[in-house]
Design an enzyme around this catalytic site. Structure first.
Site, PDB file in Angstrom:
ATOM      1  N   GLY A   1       0.083 -21.973  -1.581  1.00 41.56           N
ATOM      2  CA  GLY A   1      -0.923 -22.808  -2.229  1.00 41.56           C
ATOM      3  C   GLY A   1      -2.293 -22.534  -1.628  1.00 41.56           C
ATOM      4  N   SER A   2      -3.008 -23.580  -1.267  1.00 44.42           N
ATOM      5  CA  SER A   2      -4.385 -23.420  -0.808  1.00 44.42           C
ATOM      6  C   SER A   2      -4.503 -22.697   0.535  1.00 44.42           C
ATOM      7  CB  SER A   2      -5.080 -24.779  -0.728  1.00 44.42           C
ATOM      8  OG  SER A   2      -4.427 -25.642   0.189  1.00 44.42           O
TER       9      SER A   2
ATOM     10  N   PHE B   1       4.987 -19.324   5.566  1.00 50.74           N
ATOM     11  CA  PHE B   1       4.778 -18.862   4.197  1.00 50.74           C
ATOM     12  C   PHE B   1       3.748 -19.733   3.496  1.00 50.74           C
ATOM     13  CE2 PHE B   1       6.181 -18.664  -0.385  1.00 50.74           C
ATOM     14  CZ  PHE B   1       5.811 -17.349  -0.594  1.00 50.74           C
TER      15      PHE B   1
ATOM     16  N   GLU C   1       0.120 -31.685   5.400  1.00 44.25           N
ATOM     17  CA  GLU C   1       0.958 -31.855   4.215  1.00 44.25           C
ATOM     18  C   GLU C   1       1.394 -33.297   4.021  1.00 44.25           C
ATOM     19  OE1 GLU C   1       0.919 -29.589   2.323  1.00 44.25           O
ATOM     20  OE2 GLU C   1       0.652 -27.743   3.455  1.00 44.25           O
TER      21      GLU C   1
END
Length: 204
Positions: A18-19, A15, A98
């Site tokens: 964001g970017s 999912f 991340e």
């Protein structure tokens, strides 16, 4: 909802909220993509960015997901199906991208737009959300004005922090016309009122 062990020998869905909405084509070897939403979360600018949209001396803000008190609360995004042979490579890449402090969850993903003539049976999907006890989780009690002031002066390897906000808001409007994301859109509006370059960006 459950933490995912990552042991299933099958394709997985990731999912993006964001970017990755605009970077997936260059980063993910996906088989297909689908617009949709997950429930029970809220998208918030509560993650500190010291690399992509800020520096250690002047950190920026990017989005993460937090639990909502409303189980029907929706976060819209895009699901990407990753082939089983690419799964471990992609998950490792996302872990590195991340950085630290993230947890991976397996949740239900509902496709968009839904067809009133067909049941919208959810798909299992995985998402990365920053853990609330991590140093990168910041600003939960900050006002939008405080968040905006931090974003205005921040930039990192991927560009300026305000540009990240504008592009995310634009992506949401294009992908999900008419759907609301008050935190994102209110922050965008606040930034545009204070950013001399903001209007030029939105005209691009």
């Amino acid at each position: 909802m459950e933490h995912d062990s990552g042991q299933e020998q099958e394709d997985i869905w990731i999912f993006a909220f964001g970017s990755l909405l605009w970077k997936a084509d260059s980063l993910l070897p996906y088989l297909e993509k689908q617009k949709g939403f997950v429930k029970g979360f809220q998208r918030r600018f509560f993650r500190s960015s010291v690399l992509h949209r800020g520096t250690p001396e002047n950190p920026g803000r990017v989005v993460t997901l937090i639990y909502s008190g409303n189980p029907e609360c929706k976060v819209y995004g895009v699901g990407y199906r990753i082939a089983v042979q690419d799964k471990h490579h992609v998950l490792e890449m996302l872990r590195c991208r991340e950085t630290v402090g993230y947890e991976r969850y397996r949740v239900e993903f509902y496709t968009y737009p839904s067809d009133s003539q067909q049941p919208n049976d959810p798909l299992p999907i995985q998402l990365f959300a920053v853990a609330a006890d991590q140093l990168t989780f910041v600003g939960k009690d900050d006002t939008l004005e405080t968040i905006a002031e931090q974003i205005l002066g921040a930039a990192g390897e991927s560009g300026t922090n305000p540009a990240y906000v504008y592009r995310l808001a634009d992506a949401m409007r294009q992908l999900f016309p008419g759907e609301q994301d008050d935190h994102l859109f209110d922050l965008e509006k606040l930034l545009l009122s204070r950013d001399p370059q903001g209007e030029e960006y939105t005209k691009q």
